[in-house]
Scaffold this active site. Structure first.
Site, PDB file in Angstrom:
ATOM      1  N   GLY A  11       0.767  -1.247   0.000  1.00  0.00           N
ATOM      2  CA  GLY A  11       0.000   0.000   0.000  1.00  0.00           C
ATOM      3  C   GLY A  11       0.794   1.291   0.000  1.00  0.00           C
ATOM      4  O   GLY A  11       0.353   2.287   0.571  1.00  0.00           O
ATOM      5  N   HIS A 116       0.380   1.045 -13.136  1.00  0.00           N
ATOM      6  CA  HIS A 116       1.190  -0.089 -13.584  1.00  0.00           C
ATOM      7  C   HIS A 116       2.651   0.349 -13.689  1.00  0.00           C
ATOM      8  O   HIS A 116       2.936   1.416 -14.230  1.00  0.00           O
ATOM      9  CB  HIS A 116       0.676  -0.586 -14.942  1.00  0.00           C
ATOM     10  CG  HIS A 116       1.388  -1.808 -15.398  1.00  0.00           C
ATOM     11  ND1 HIS A 116       1.178  -3.049 -14.829  1.00  0.00           N
ATOM     12  CD2 HIS A 116       2.360  -1.988 -16.338  1.00  0.00           C
ATOM     13  CE1 HIS A 116       1.967  -3.933 -15.409  1.00  0.00           C
ATOM     14  NE2 HIS A 116       2.694  -3.318 -16.328  1.00  0.00           N
ATOM     15  N   GLU A 181       5.649   6.470  -9.523  1.00  0.00           N
ATOM     16  CA  GLU A 181       4.254   6.027  -9.366  1.00  0.00           C
ATOM     17  C   GLU A 181       3.517   6.920  -8.386  1.00  0.00           C
ATOM     18  O   GLU A 181       2.402   7.374  -8.644  1.00  0.00           O
ATOM     19  CB  GLU A 181       4.201   4.578  -8.857  1.00  0.00           C
ATOM     20  CG  GLU A 181       4.657   3.543  -9.845  1.00  0.00           C
ATOM     21  CD  GLU A 181       4.450   2.126  -9.303  1.00  0.00           C
ATOM     22  OE1 GLU A 181       3.429   1.851  -8.659  1.00  0.00           O
ATOM     23  OE2 GLU A 181       5.322   1.275  -9.531  1.00  0.00           O
TER      24      GLU A 181
HETATM   25  C1  GAR Z   1       3.040  -1.087  -7.589  1.00  0.00           C
HETATM   26  O1  GAR Z   1       4.338  -1.113  -8.118  1.00  0.00           O
HETATM   27  C2  GAR Z   1       2.013  -1.121  -8.699  1.00  0.00           C
HETATM   28  O2  GAR Z   1       2.388  -0.396  -9.821  1.00  0.00           O
HETATM   29  C3  GAR Z   1       1.945  -2.597  -8.992  1.00  0.00           C
HETATM   30  O3  GAR Z   1       1.959  -3.200  -7.737  1.00  0.00           O
HETATM   31  C4  GAR Z   1       2.725  -2.390  -6.847  1.00  0.00           C
HETATM   32  C5  GAR Z   1       1.916  -2.138  -5.601  1.00  0.00           C
HETATM   33  O4  GAR Z   1       2.683  -1.455  -4.633  1.00  0.00           O
HETATM   34  N1  GAR Z   1       0.763  -2.934  -9.743  1.00  0.00           N
HETATM   35  C6  GAR Z   1       0.748  -3.766 -10.778  1.00  0.00           C
HETATM   36  O5  GAR Z   1       1.724  -4.379 -11.156  1.00  0.00           O
HETATM   37  C7  GAR Z   1      -0.606  -3.915 -11.468  1.00  0.00           C
HETATM   38  N2  GAR Z   1      -0.475  -4.587 -12.723  1.00  0.00           N
HETATM   39  P1  GAR Z   1       1.993  -0.742  -3.420  1.00  0.00           P
HETATM   40  O6  GAR Z   1       1.062  -1.771  -2.767  1.00  0.00           O
HETATM   41  O7  GAR Z   1       3.150  -0.381  -2.519  1.00  0.00           O
HETATM   42  O8  GAR Z   1       1.242   0.460  -3.932  1.00  0.00           O
END
Ligand code: GAR
Length: 208
Positions: A11, A116, A181
């Protein structure tokens, strides 16, 4: 405006959005965070900020392998019931690792965002950062997009680039992408909340 965030893991993107809401940079309310994982760190982060977090167990719906599609819709309907109770206007997927059913996507058309860790349409799916390293690209990045019924596919809202260095590992590259991100997700949510996004086919125009 009421926002719901769907999560499955640690998260950090959720945290960036919580921080932007708390500082007043995004003028909206996070009504609920829904997790598909019972012990997700994201749940803890949410509760630390006095925001409601709910765990909805996908196993309850997916035990029945023969009726997987129906079960997926059933699961999504449980989520939707929580969204409707709170008049949610925007659904944010932040490391949510389940595919949404076409039913869900249609019901919240152009109101669901995903992030993503690659420059889509390159490297969709899992391990996008490893895919980029393995392919030998010199630049990769991050993409925020609206969700449609295909994985990592809907209209693109914001992208930003990240260089790949010779000595990068999956971890160092992932960390550099993650910083981007957090920035672009906050910007995309802010634009949506301020009514500045207009979707025309696959193109998303940003109004001044
Ligand atoms: C992030 O890097 C997001 O871009 C990726 O999962 C991670 C979640 O991190 N999502 C994907 O790959 C979707 N296809 P977080 O829980 O620390 O935000």
């Amino acid at each position: 405006m009421n926002i719901a965030v769907l999560v499955s893991g640690r998260g950090t993107n959720l945290q960036a959005i919580i921080d932007a809401v708390e500082s007043g940079y995004i003028k909206a309310n996070i009504s609920v965070v829904i997790s598909s994982q019972k012990d997700a760190l994201a749940i803890q982060r949410t509760r630390e900020h006095g925001i409601e977090a709910i765990f909805i167990d996908p196993q309850d719906f997916w035990k029945d392998k023969e009726h997987k599609e129906e079960k997926r819709v059933e699961y999504d309907k449980k989520i939707i019931a929580e969204l409707e109770k709170r008049n949610v206007d925007l659904v944010i997927l932040a490391g949510y690792m389940l595919m949404l059913s076409p039913y869900f996507v249609e019901k919240y058309k152009n109101k669901i965002m995903n992030i993503h860790p690659a420059l889509l349409p390159s490297f969709p799916g899992v391990n996008a950062q490893k895919q980029a390293l393995d392919h030998g690209v010199k630049y990769t990045g991050a993409t925020v997009h609206f969700v449609d019924s295909k994985m990592d596919h809907g209209p693109i809202i914001i992208q930003d680039i990240v260089p790949v260095y010779d000595d990068d590992t999956e971890e160092t590259l992932s960390n550099r992408i993650l910083e981007k991100e957090h920035k672009i997700y906050v910007e995309a949510v802010k634009l949506f909340v301020e009514g500045k996004l207009r979707v025309e086919g696959r193109r998303v125009k940003i109004l001044k």
